[in-house]
Scaffold this active site. Structure first.
Site, short mmCIF file in Angstrom:
data_model
loop_
_atom_site.label_atom_id
_atom_site.label_comp_id
_atom_site.label_asym_id
_atom_site.label_seq_id
_atom_site.Cartn_x
_atom_site.Cartn_y
_atom_site.Cartn_z
N ILE A 43 46.05 12.82 59.46
CA ILE A 43 45.17 12.67 60.63
C ILE A 43 44.84 14.05 61.18
O ILE A 43 45.72 14.81 61.56
CB ILE A 43 45.85 11.82 61.72
CG1 ILE A 43 46.16 10.43 61.17
CG2 ILE A 43 44.96 11.72 62.95
CD1 ILE A 43 46.93 9.55 62.13
N ALA A 51 38.38 28.04 74.30
CA ALA A 51 38.32 29.03 75.36
C ALA A 51 39.14 28.46 76.51
O ALA A 51 39.19 27.25 76.72
CB ALA A 51 36.88 29.27 75.79
N LYS A 79 39.39 36.92 77.77
CA LYS A 79 38.22 36.28 78.36
C LYS A 79 38.19 36.56 79.86
O LYS A 79 39.14 36.28 80.57
CB LYS A 79 38.26 34.76 78.11
CG LYS A 79 37.13 33.99 78.80
CD LYS A 79 37.28 32.49 78.57
CE LYS A 79 36.24 31.72 79.38
NZ LYS A 79 36.41 30.27 79.23
N GLU A 338 33.38 24.34 81.06
CA GLU A 338 34.15 25.30 81.86
C GLU A 338 35.56 25.51 81.32
O GLU A 338 36.46 25.94 82.03
CB GLU A 338 34.20 24.86 83.33
CG GLU A 338 32.94 25.21 84.13
CD GLU A 338 32.80 26.70 84.44
OE1 GLU A 338 33.77 27.45 84.21
OE2 GLU A 338 31.72 27.10 84.91
N ILE A 342 42.60 22.70 77.76
CA ILE A 342 44.02 23.05 77.71
C ILE A 342 44.60 23.10 79.11
O ILE A 342 45.76 22.73 79.33
CB ILE A 342 44.22 24.38 76.97
CG1 ILE A 342 43.93 24.19 75.47
CG2 ILE A 342 45.65 24.90 77.14
CD1 ILE A 342 44.12 25.44 74.63
#
Length: 498
Positions: A43, A51, A79, A338, A342
């Site tokens: 799977i 990001a 970032k 945005e 995570i």
């Protein structure tokens, strides 16, 4: 559950959500828990590249994660924000940075002082007063400029991140079982999950079950029957296509979100390649046209075949039901505009660790968990809607739909008061700060008709002098920063640490 034995936690599914759950619980509650993770190599996961936002740094700190080791293992770059291209209007762009704009004042926000100076002829832009924003535009980065720390996040390879977390989790005592789940046993009286049955016939019993099975929501949805609240009337996107490409330039310290006629394209620079994808609505664009648009707007040679994803924006009515907690995509999905995917995993895990059920009394804990989760998801939803709704684009049914649609009352109130008075406040979960709202609203063309007059307590020339001194200070800090790629090579080159 007996107080004399460890609580048995069973995690269904791997990927970022599964292994981040396993690692976090093992790291912070390990002596109290017996943790098993069940996943199948057959799977696949959604891990198309990620990001993130600065809250990930705080979470890593809580979990004792070494930043340099993590970044080297995941080909990560830094970032400082997201550049939005063609959103408010075609051929215009702005950068939503992670930095603080100007200086804080208790009575009025910095943009009010800037608007007062601008009214009397001051020429510097609002962007000139944010170090992170200027550093992003010039491709520079360091952890700090002198005594001024930068507020940053990461671009990372999500598949590599999950593999790295798996290694750490197993070293911390987490047991991994390979296999596909064939059935889920429920208690005849309580309705709680008692065990997972694998296709091999193996039975894995547990006290608390964590559903990390992705969009399918195998435990929380298919077996426990928790309904999914559909938000596609607010966020129409239901599809994405992802592809990896060769890098053609040094990695930029920001994500690019490039709006097209019927969707938007992401560009995420890693150390060794670039992640690309397009997010779109099948109501306004076919899969074939979306793939054609994406492939026509790549900078480098494709390294992978385009991968299609289907999703439904929304959330589970209950993220925690019975003895099952949904973490990640199984509990809800907000498109990656945005970079909050995570973040939502980490906040759910912190919430779970604070409310962890060490007895059989799940009900009141689940109620609180669900309340906090709902507020969080609805707040992020409103911020994402803002990007689509606050636009002047009228070049097709996609943008016409968003520009003219009815928005949630909470967002409507926020837009109205900013449009009329320039007043803005942090959101209900303290995720998007005042500066975030200001950058996006102004960046998409919403300029206040009025603003707080605190700036006019100073003489115009005195105000200009103060702003110029602040701008010069930021420029001096910017001059201290090395190029982003140069800093990475010294700090966390891919594969060189850990």
């Amino acid at each position: 559950m007996s107080e004399n034995k460890k609580t048995k936690v069973v995690i269904a599914g791997g990927g970022t959500a599964g292994w981040l759950s396993a690692f976090s619980l093992a790291t912070r509650l390990g002596n109290l828990l017996d943790i098993t993770l069940v996943e199948s190599d057959q799977i696949g996961t959604v891990g198309v590249g990620e990001a993130t936002i600065p809250t990930m740094r705080s979470f890593h700190l809580l979990m004792g994660i070494n930043e340099q080791e993590f970044m080297s293992a995941t080909q990560a770059t830094f970032k400082l924000g997201i550049q939005f291209e063609n959103w408010g209007a075609k051929d215009e762009n702005y950068l939503h940075s992670f930095g603080e704009i100007g200086q804080r004042a208790w009575m009025a926000e910095f943009h009010a002082f800037w608007m007062a100076a601008k009214e009397s002829g001051y020429s510097a832009g609002l962007d000139d007063f944010c170090l992170e924003l200027k550093a992003a535009r010039e491709g520079k980065f360091a952890l700090a400029a002198g005594k001024k720390p930068l507020n940053y996040a990461f671009h990372l390879d999500a598949t590599a991140y999950a593999a790295w977390l798996r290694k750490k989790s197993e070293a911390a005592g987490v047991k991994r079982i390979e296999g596909k789940i064939a059935a889920v046993d429920l208690h005849s009286d309580s309705g709680n999950i008692t065990a997972l049955k694998l296709e091999t016939g193996q039975v894995i019993a547990g006290d608390v079950f964590i559903d990390c099975t992705g969009f399918r929501g195998l435990l929380i949805g298919e077996y426990l029957g928790v309904e999914y609240e559909d938000w596609s009337h607010y966020l129409a996107a239901d599809s994405a296509i992802a592809v990896q490409t060769e890098s053609v330039e040094p990695p930029l310290p920001y994500t690019r979100a490039i709006a097209h006629e019927a969707g938007w394209q992401w560009r995420i620079p890693l150390q060794t390649r670039t992640g690309n994808g397009i997010v779109y609505s099948s109501r306004f664009l076919s899969d074939e046209e979306a793939e054609k648009t994406l492939l026509a707007n790549l900078d480098g040679k494709p390294l992978t075949q385009p991968r299609k994803l289907k999703f439904k924006t929304g959330r589970r009515v209950k993220a925690w039901h019975k003895n099952c907690v949904s973490i990640g995509l199984s509990g809800g999905f907000l498109e990656p505009l945005e970079s909050t995917s995570i973040h939502l995993v980490t906040t759910a895990l912190i919430r779970l660790m604070k409310l962890f059920p060490f007895s059989d009394n799940f009900g009141i804990l689940a109620e609180r968990f669900n309340q906090e989760t709902a507020v969080e998801l609805e707040t992020i939803r409103d911020f994402i809607i803002l990007h689509y709704h606050q636009t002047t684009r009228d070049d097709g049914p996609f943008w016409n739909h968003y520009r003219t649609m009815d928005v949630p009352g909470s967002l409507k109130h926020r837009l109205s008061i900013f449009r009329e008075n320039g007043y803005v406040w942090p959101d209900d979960v303290s995720l998007f700060r005042v500066d975030s709202w200001v950058q996006v609203m102004m960046g998409q063309g919403l300029m206040p008709g009025s603003y707080h007059q605190a700036g006019k307590l100073l003489a115009p020339e005195g105000l200009k002098q103060q702003l110029t001194a602040l701008k010069n200070q930021i420029d001096n800090q910017l001059a201290q920063l090395p190029p982003h790629a140069q800093f990475i090579e010294k700090y966390c080159p891919a594969g060189k640490v850990g």
